[in-house]
Design a protein around this motif. Structure first.
Motif, PDB file in Angstrom:
ATOM      1  N   VAL A  48       0.776  -1.397  -0.260  1.00 31.34           N
ATOM      2  CA  VAL A  48      -0.129  -0.030   0.054  1.00 31.34           C
ATOM      3  C   VAL A  48       0.876   1.363  -0.057  1.00 31.34           C
ATOM      4  O   VAL A  48       2.005   1.222   0.495  1.00 31.34           O
ATOM      5  N   VAL A  50       0.128   5.505   0.573  1.00 29.07           N
ATOM      6  CA  VAL A  50      -0.992   6.521   0.935  1.00 29.07           C
ATOM      7  C   VAL A  50      -0.198   7.991   0.604  1.00 29.07           C
ATOM      8  O   VAL A  50       0.962   8.270   1.404  1.00 29.07           O
ATOM      9  N   THR A  57      -8.469   4.469   6.524  1.00 26.07           N
ATOM     10  CA  THR A  57      -7.838   3.124   6.298  1.00 26.07           C
ATOM     11  C   THR A  57      -7.799   1.865   7.133  1.00 26.07           C
ATOM     12  O   THR A  57      -8.200   2.470   8.409  1.00 26.07           O
ATOM     13  N   THR A  60      -3.659  -1.318   7.134  1.00 24.06           N
ATOM     14  CA  THR A  60      -2.507  -1.068   6.288  1.00 24.06           C
ATOM     15  C   THR A  60      -1.138  -1.422   7.020  1.00 24.06           C
ATOM     16  O   THR A  60      -0.435  -1.667   5.962  1.00 24.06           O
ATOM     17  N   ASP A  61      -1.045  -1.395   8.219  1.00 23.37           N
ATOM     18  CA  ASP A  61       0.022  -1.529   8.789  1.00 23.37           C
ATOM     19  C   ASP A  61       0.638  -2.958   8.527  1.00 23.37           C
ATOM     20  O   ASP A  61       1.905  -3.218   8.511  1.00 23.37           O
ATOM     21  N   VAL A  75      -9.232  -6.874  -0.733  1.00 24.88           N
ATOM     22  CA  VAL A  75      -9.344  -5.347  -0.381  1.00 24.88           C
ATOM     23  C   VAL A  75     -10.646  -4.698  -0.467  1.00 24.88           C
ATOM     24  O   VAL A  75     -11.283  -5.037  -1.576  1.00 24.88           O
ATOM     25  N   PRO A 113      -7.367  -5.411   3.896  1.00 22.39           N
ATOM     26  CA  PRO A 113      -7.100  -4.147   4.240  1.00 22.39           C
ATOM     27  C   PRO A 113      -8.346  -3.277   3.520  1.00 22.39           C
ATOM     28  O   PRO A 113      -8.577  -3.783   2.610  1.00 22.39           O
ATOM     29  N   ALA A 115     -10.182   0.919   2.438  1.00 20.83           N
ATOM     30  CA  ALA A 115      -9.754   2.500   2.236  1.00 20.83           C
ATOM     31  C   ALA A 115     -11.173   3.016   1.982  1.00 20.83           C
ATOM     32  O   ALA A 115     -11.913   2.585   1.266  1.00 20.83           O
ATOM     33  N   ARG A 256       4.853  -3.016  -2.391  1.00 24.60           N
ATOM     34  CA  ARG A 256       4.839  -1.382  -1.964  1.00 24.60           C
ATOM     35  C   ARG A 256       5.347  -0.569  -3.071  1.00 24.60           C
ATOM     36  O   ARG A 256       4.765   0.389  -3.141  1.00 24.60           O
ATOM     37  N   THR A 281      -5.193   6.866  -1.668  1.00 24.41           N
ATOM     38  CA  THR A 281      -4.436   5.502  -1.190  1.00 24.41           C
ATOM     39  C   THR A 281      -4.731   4.261  -2.280  1.00 24.41           C
ATOM     40  O   THR A 281      -5.723   4.188  -2.805  1.00 24.41           O
ATOM     41  N   PHE A 283      -3.718   0.362  -3.113  1.00 25.40           N
ATOM     42  CA  PHE A 283      -3.216  -0.818  -2.965  1.00 25.40           C
ATOM     43  C   PHE A 283      -2.526  -1.699  -3.985  1.00 25.40           C
ATOM     44  O   PHE A 283      -2.804  -1.350  -5.196  1.00 25.40           O
TER      45      PHE A 283
END
Length: 336
Positions: A48, A50, A57, A60-61, A75, A113, A115, A256, A281, A283
């Motif tokens: 992800v 942002v 969101t 996301t971590d 997602v 995840p 958003a 990423r 955001t 993904f």
């Protein structure tokens, strides 16, 4: 240079042409809002990025390259602002019923995840996606090319709001894909941008802020460069969200990077983009089902291009909307 507004839906492709990816929409008939789920039943390595300063969101971590879990199972993109995150619980329930999730010994935990975008001023804000909406989006998911425009997370989306919602236009959901040497990269975008949306091939504004009489496009960029005053937006009241996916194998670090470079596609066709009032955001998902890969430079190039095409599709597929005293024309109304 390619003019994206001349691509037919079949030529544009879709994210579901990526092996292992399905898409389902839920559109609430009571007002224009909804949610969209991008499913990877077999799991996909996720990432992800942002860029907007006002994101909403969930989970996301866990996509950080250094964190434990390698794969996610869906997602969720949703309207309803922060309330819309509730729809992810419905996605989890549906996946659990299918036996899909991260094995924790005593059961499986689906990783979803999510958003949100802000569509609360369009209709009754008390109506927003919930867990039942997320579940319904999953039940509707399939590998066919998904509907575009006023559906799912794009049902209440608008664009060109720097001078107020009354001078905005209708946004929506769009999708596109590109295949090179047997590897496909696709994108699905829910465009609810503060800025205007342009065709990057022709520099033509497709949808955005309108002049005070509502009949013409204002050209937000030119107006800002001239120092014209604008209506101060409400923070987080916009946001473009989306997913870019490939059937090439990816590591979490590569996913990423793919999400990061996909934002280049937004920057090509949304002006201004990544503002303090957007929560932009994106993904990235890698299913690895192509059985082969491309170099990262090519994958990132395809990700940015697919994202740009999907963003253009989002406004080209949108239909005009009138609700109460608010009228939101679509791109076809002003660019015919």
């Amino acid at each position: 240079m390619l003019r994206m507004n001349q691509l037919s839906s079949s030529e544009a492709g879709s994210i579901t042409r990526v092996a292992g990816i399905e898409v389902g929409h839920f559109t609430d008939p009571r007002r224009p809002t909804g949610c969209t789920v991008v499913l990877a039943r077999g799991g996909a390595v996720g990432g992800v990025d942002v860029r907007g300063a006002a994101p909403g969101t969930r989970e996301t971590d866990l996509l950080e390259p250094g964190n434990l879990v390698e794969q996610v199972h869906a997602v969720l993109l949703t309207g309803g602002s922060a309330w819309g995150l509730d729809a992810a619980s419905g996605v989890m329930r549906w996946l659990e019923e299918q036996g899909i999730g991260y094995d924790v010994g005593v059961g499986r935990v689906p990783l979803v995840p999510a958003a949100v975008l802000f569509d609360l001023p369009v209709g009754d804000m008390r109506i927003r996606p919930d867990a039942a909406a997320g579940y319904a989006a999953c039940a509707a998911a399939c590998a066919l090319d998904p509907p575009e425009g006023n559906v799912g997370a794009g049902a209440g989306a608008t664009v060109g709001k720097l001078f107020g919602l009354a001078r905005a236009m209708k946004g929506g959901v769009g999708t596109a894909s590109i295949t090179v040497d047997g590897v496909t990269v696709g994108a699905l975008i829910a465009c609810n941008a503060l800025g205007d949306v342009l065709d990057p091939g022709s520099a033509q504004i497709l949808a955005g802020a309108r002049t005070p009489d509502g009949r013409h496009l204002q050209d937000t960029l030119r107006t800002l460069l001239q120092g014209a005053l604008h209506q101060p937006p409400l923070g987080g009241s916009n946001t473009t969200i989306g997913v870019v996916a490939t059937d090439a194998p990816l590591t979490k670090a590569q996913a990423r990077r793919l999400a990061l470079t996909a934002h280049d596609g937004l920057a090509r066709c949304i002006y201004p983009v990544h503002t303090p009032f957007d929560g932009d955001t994106l993904f990235a998902l890698g299913t690895g089902l192509a059985g082969k890969s491309l170099d990262m430079l090519t994958l990132c190039t395809l990700a940015a291009e697919a994202t740009a095409r999907a963003t253009v599709r989002a406004v080209l597929a949108a239909q005009a909307l009138t609700i109460a005293d608010l009228h939101l024309p679509c791109a076809r109304d002003l660019c015919a």
